[in-house]
Design an enzyme around this catalytic site. Structure first.
Site, PDB file in Angstrom:
ATOM      1  N   HIS A   1     -63.598 -37.547   4.738  1.00 63.48           N
ATOM      2  CA  HIS A   1     -63.445 -36.125   5.023  1.00 63.48           C
ATOM      3  C   HIS A   1     -64.520 -35.294   4.311  1.00 63.48           C
ATOM      4  O   HIS A   1     -65.052 -34.331   4.866  1.00 63.48           O
ATOM      5  CB  HIS A   1     -62.028 -35.689   4.624  1.00 63.48           C
ATOM      6  CG  HIS A   1     -61.817 -34.213   4.655  1.00 63.48           C
ATOM      7  ND1 HIS A   1     -61.653 -33.469   3.506  1.00 63.48           N
ATOM      8  CD2 HIS A   1     -61.760 -33.343   5.695  1.00 63.48           C
ATOM      9  CE1 HIS A   1     -61.493 -32.206   3.849  1.00 63.48           C
ATOM     10  NE2 HIS A   1     -61.553 -32.089   5.149  1.00 63.48           N
TER      11      HIS A   1
ATOM     12  N   GLU B   1     -67.548 -35.482   6.290  1.00 61.59           N
ATOM     13  CA  GLU B   1     -67.418 -34.603   7.473  1.00 61.59           C
ATOM     14  C   GLU B   1     -67.898 -33.191   7.110  1.00 61.59           C
ATOM     15  O   GLU B   1     -68.626 -32.554   7.877  1.00 61.59           O
ATOM     16  CB  GLU B   1     -65.965 -34.602   7.949  1.00 61.59           C
ATOM     17  CG  GLU B   1     -65.699 -33.697   9.141  1.00 61.59           C
ATOM     18  CD  GLU B   1     -64.444 -32.856   8.955  1.00 61.59           C
ATOM     19  OE1 GLU B   1     -64.574 -31.614   8.848  1.00 61.59           O
ATOM     20  OE2 GLU B   1     -63.334 -33.430   8.930  1.00 61.59           O
ATOM     21  N   HIS B   2     -67.491 -32.710   5.941  1.00 61.55           N
ATOM     22  CA  HIS B   2     -67.981 -31.391   5.489  1.00 61.55           C
ATOM     23  C   HIS B   2     -69.500 -31.392   5.300  1.00 61.55           C
ATOM     24  O   HIS B   2     -70.185 -30.451   5.680  1.00 61.55           O
ATOM     25  CB  HIS B   2     -67.312 -31.005   4.160  1.00 61.55           C
ATOM     26  CG  HIS B   2     -65.948 -30.410   4.313  1.00 61.55           C
ATOM     27  ND1 HIS B   2     -65.631 -29.164   3.811  1.00 61.55           N
ATOM     28  CD2 HIS B   2     -64.821 -30.878   4.896  1.00 61.55           C
ATOM     29  CE1 HIS B   2     -64.357 -28.894   4.083  1.00 61.55           C
ATOM     30  NE2 HIS B   2     -63.838 -29.924   4.728  1.00 61.55           N
TER      31      HIS B   2
ATOM     32  N   GLU C   1     -59.329 -26.864  -0.204  1.00 58.65           N
ATOM     33  CA  GLU C   1     -58.612 -27.264   1.011  1.00 58.65           C
ATOM     34  C   GLU C   1     -57.396 -28.105   0.643  1.00 58.65           C
ATOM     35  O   GLU C   1     -56.316 -27.942   1.197  1.00 58.65           O
ATOM     36  CB  GLU C   1     -59.557 -28.045   1.943  1.00 58.65           C
ATOM     37  CG  GLU C   1     -58.917 -28.387   3.285  1.00 58.65           C
ATOM     38  CD  GLU C   1     -59.870 -29.096   4.242  1.00 58.65           C
ATOM     39  OE1 GLU C   1     -61.064 -29.250   3.906  1.00 58.65           O
ATOM     40  OE2 GLU C   1     -59.411 -29.500   5.328  1.00 58.65           O
TER      41      GLU C   1
END
Lengths: 429, 458
Positions: free
Chosen positions: B66, B69-70, B146
């Site tokens: 993840h 992904e950022h 997040e």
């Protein structure tokens, strides 16, 4: 979408999204305003019946009445109980739903457009809108569930922040009121019956229809859905919104992140400044990853995952709001950055490059906003409910294109005055 | 009300399906290109799916899929940080990405004229990502925010995190997709770089385009962009199957809330073979009988009938790369306990075991499956997601219609049989139960965000 409509759409893009959706409009014999887009590509029919029956119409002390009335429409109607209604809907693969906000209560239906399924679904929609039974047992259960949900929400920092923000920017006004265990506790069956009788009328209704029916069928459908609605009461002036005094509200909470909202009542539907405000807001905090708030708060400093600003026009002045969450130790720093971005934007407005980028996204992105029946239905409902021009979708790119940097600066100065700007911080140190 | 089956089946044969739509081509580097033409509006959904998700991570670097992904939005050799977003936005489009246990996917929704541009950009960042310590340093903070937002301050998310961590001992589904906070705090830019080097390759990805396009043109464009990239040898994937569970597991999460919450998860089979597996489809239908819409058993019996639950739901996803769970969850209604809710949920399973399900309930679920497929055609994104998700688990999009057919062929006897087999007397041995024990907010202390290891002690 018909072939002709499709051709229009293709041209719309090549002509910088200049032409588009063919919205048909008429008033049904019942008095309901009807908005229709014919589209035969898919065997689907979508309907939205929006009533001027939102939270703003609930009597003082009975906040939550609009939501309960709407929620109980399918809790039994005519000679069907709630189980029969949900079973019949499921049996034909139809979906009935809706929403309630400050201004409106919407009942929505999505069904297959084949005659048999469609007719059965429309019968059910008509029944729940015109003959809700509001059984005492269902009401008692739903009141208990509503109260439990309120009490649960009152432990969550995001929900607390949203409620406190509304209360702070709309002091003493129904737009700022939230349902509590007390206000819901006071609501009885008579209140629901009266609310339905007064506000769910054809004259207060906007019926939007998109999909696989002809104009003649749409006319029959609209009339059938609205002909037996209660007579209702005429629209009365809503209580005026007064602007709040600037203040900072702090609410203690043990969360790891502070939830911060900054804003004020800003703009109503149909305001001529609306286009300048949304073009400007794209640069400020509406344009996702490319907005100034996102760049300064998230990209440069890593202060937040989500940071945004928006205008939510309502019948009366709806809010402008900046929102973010950040770990509580740095709440002050993050708020300072967001406040500086806002102050800088109000003072100088967008640069020429920012303005051009905003217009490009809003104009070229028009195709994305009307590329499904579901999206079209949403536009129709808003256009109809708020009495926006039928040419609203066609006008949109033209109006956006006409906005200048000076328009943005002036509109922001008119609608966001620092002396009325309220800050709410939940779970700050 | 009986369905007109012939008419409804015809609904699935809309003009599009009469053609050989979708279309597929494999590039020389192994990347598959799947194109579904949909000419209703002049827009396009463009997606690249990587067969690398949180389940491919190692202990100590949970969350790196993840995080990467950022980082994919932070620029390449040719394209500056943030430039990808800017170009898509200026074209009138929007873009984003998402990471799951099984995959990582990137998408742009754009007016069709912008398609070649976004294909070129997406191909560029598949091979030329520029990862720097500076960009990583600020983005990892965003990811920690997040996590705070999605998980740490969200009691039900904490319960689900605890549920998976308890249910699986060896299988990587035990780790949260967002990653453990401690792992995020100790992650380095090299961890992200290594992840990218290992998994981001055309032979580990597939391209999906749905919208107003000509498939041949998309194939040509794909050759010109993604086709130039070199295939890589991929790391070995170990199965990491969970050892057999030997008894019930129970975990409790104490967090600020008013209502308790209960989540129960049984280990059950997943779908392996569309042609020959029947149990997975029966489990799907069982979940539908319990929670497929308002008329299903859980809302009808527990929320409305017995007024025992504030909410109640059932879930099963058999289309996964890893292992499958069947879950029941809910909040007890005011005045009722989680123990009562657990008993009531078990009672619903027992009734299906003992009494089976009605033909009418099955007919209803099958109707909803068909209607959902028709409604899905109103959204290009929904159509792309359907193909993408199915492919991510190793199935071929061509088998999706077969899957729908199989679902519609499930019998009441098959539903009862899986209820008996997987929720019978010894089923507690494969069960994990997680409970939220609400902590009044006045009693909860603000949690420190100080980094572990450097926390001030006194």
């Amino acid at each position: 979408m018909s072939r002709i409509f499709l051709a229009a759409l293709v041209m719309a893009v090549s002509l910088a999204a200049k032409a588009g959706v063919q919205i048909q409009h008429w008033v049904a014999p019942s008095g309901a305003r009807v908005y229709f887009v014919e589209s035969h590509d898919l065997p689907i029919l979508d309907i939205d019946a929006s009533f001027a029956a939102g939270g703003v119409y609930a009597p003082a002390g009975k906040t939550g009445l609009a939501g309960l009335t709407h929620g109980l429409l399918d809790g039994g109607a005519g000679d069907l109980d709630e189980e029969a209604i949900s079973a019949r809907l499921s049996d034909i693969g139809a979906r009935m739903g809706g929403s309630v906000d400050d201004d409106r209560a919407a009942v929505t239906l999505r069904t297959l457009s084949y005659l048999k399924e469609r007719e059965a679904a429309l019968d059910l929609m008509r029944l729940v809108m015109t003959q809700p039974a509001f059984p005492e047992t269902v009401l008692a259960r739903e009141k208990a569930r509503t109260i439990a949900a309120i009490q649960e929400a009152d432990t969550k920092p995001d929900a607390i922040a949203a409620k406190r923000f509304a209360a702070a920017i709309y002091p003493g006004h129904p737009y700022g009121a939230s349902a509590t265990a007390e206000t819901v506790g006071r609501i009885g069956r008579d209140d629901l019956v009266a609310f339905h009788r007064d506000y769910y009328s054809a004259k207060r209704a906007t019926v939007s229809i998109v999909g696989d029916v002809s104009r003649e069928e749409a006319e029959r459908i609209a009339q059938r859905l609205t002909e037996s609605l209660p007579a209702g009461i005429p629209e009365t002036p809503l209580p005026a919104v007064t602007l709040p005094k600037a203040e900072t509200v702090k609410v203690a909470h043990p969360a790891t992140q502070s939830h911060i909202h900054v804003g004020l009542p800003a703009v109503k539907r149909g305001d001529p400044d609306y286009f300048a405000l949304i073009v400007g807001n794209y640069t400020l905090g509406g344009g996702g990853f490319v907005s100034r708030l996102m760049k300064e708060v998230r990209e440069k400093r890593g202060y937040a995952y989500s940071v945004y600003s928006y205008f939510a026009p309502k019948r009366l002045a709806g809010p402008f709001e900046i929102g973010l969450q950040t770990k509580r130790e740095q709440a002050g720093d993050a708020l300072k950055v967001a406040s500086d971005v806002l102050a800088g934007f109000i003072k100088d407005g967008p640069t020429a490059a920012e303005l051009a980028a905003a217009k490009k996204n809003l104009i070229d992105g028009m195709a994305l906003r009307i590329d499904s029946n579901a999206k079209l239905l949403g536009h129709l409902s808003t256009i109809g409910f708020f009495g926006l021009p039928l040419t609203y979708l066609d006008d949109f790119p033209v109006k956006v294109a006409a906005v200048t940097a000076q328009d943005v600066r002036e509109a922001f100065a008119r609608h966001i005055k620092p002396e009325h700007l309220v800050t709410v911080i939940v779970a700050g140190d | 009300m009986k369905m007109n089956k012939a008419v409804l089946l015809a609904a699935l044969l809309l003009p599009g399906s009469l053609l050989a739509n979708p279309y597929e081509k494999q590039l020389a580097n192994g990347m598959r290109v799947i194109v579904k033409e949909d000419h209703r509006a002049p827009t396009v959904v463009h997606m690249v799916w990587y067969r690398a998700g949180a389940m491919d991570e190692k202990d100590g670097t949970s969350g790196v899929a993840h995080v990467l992904e950022h980082m994919m939005f932070k620029g390449t050799e040719k394209v500056k940080a943030g430039e990808f977003n800017r170009i898509v936005a200026e074209a009138g489009g929007r873009d984003n990405a998402f990471t799951s246990q099984d995959y990582t996917a990137y998408f742009q929704i754009v007016p069709k004229a912008a398609l070649p541009k976004v294909m070129a950009l997406e191909a560029d960042r598949m091979a030329n990502l520029r990862l720097t310590p500076g960009e990583f340093g600020s983005e990892i903070k965003v990811v920690m925010e997040e996590r705070r937002m999605r998980t740490d301050d969200n009691p039900q998310s904490l319960v689900h995190e605890a549920l998976y961590a308890a249910a699986f001992r060896a299988h990587p589904y035990r780790r949260p997709i967002i990653g453990w906070m401690d792992d995020l705090e100790h992650m380095t830019w090299q961890d992200a770089r290594d992840w990218y080097r290992h998994w981001y390759a055309p032979n580990n990805a597939y391209l999906l385009v749905v919208g107003d396009v000509d498939h041949q043109q998309v194939f040509r464009e794909a050759e010109r962009t993604f086709g130039r990239l070199k295939a890589k040898a991929l790391p070995e994937r170990k199965p990491q199957n969970d050892p057999e569970q030997m008894g019930i597991k129970r975990v409790t999460v104490k967090a600020p809330a008013k209502l308790p919450y209960l989540a129960m998860a049984w280990k059950v089979p997943k779908l392996k073979d569309v042609d020959h597996d029947r149990e997975s489809f029966a489990l799907d239908v069982l979940a539908g009988v319990l929670d497929g819409g308002d008329a299903a058993r859980l809302p009808r019996n527990l929320v409305r009938g017995r007024k025992l639950a504030q909410s109640a739901s059932a879930g099963y996803d058999g289309v996964v790369r890893g292992e499958a769970l069947f879950t029941l969850s809910g909040q007890p209604a005011e005045g009722h306990s989680v123990a009562e809710l657990e008993a009531a949920l078990r009672e619903e399973l027992r009734r299906i075991r003992d009494e089976g399900v009605q033909e009418e309930e099955l007919a209803r679920i099958k109707t909803q499956i068909i209607a959902s497929q028709v409604y899905k055609r109103d959204s290009m994104m929904a159509q792309a997601m359907e193909i993408g998700h199915f492919e991510a688990s190793g199935f071929h999009w061509r088998d999706y219609d077969k899957l729908l057919e199989k679902l519609r062929s499930v019998t009441p006897e098959e539903v009862q049989a899986v209820a008996k087999k997987y929720f019978g007397d010894d089923s507690d041995d494969r069960l994990t139960v997680a409970v939220l024990d609400p902590l009044p907010i006045e009693q909860a202390k603000p949690k420190s965000n100080a980094k572990s290891g450097v926390a001030v002690r006194h």
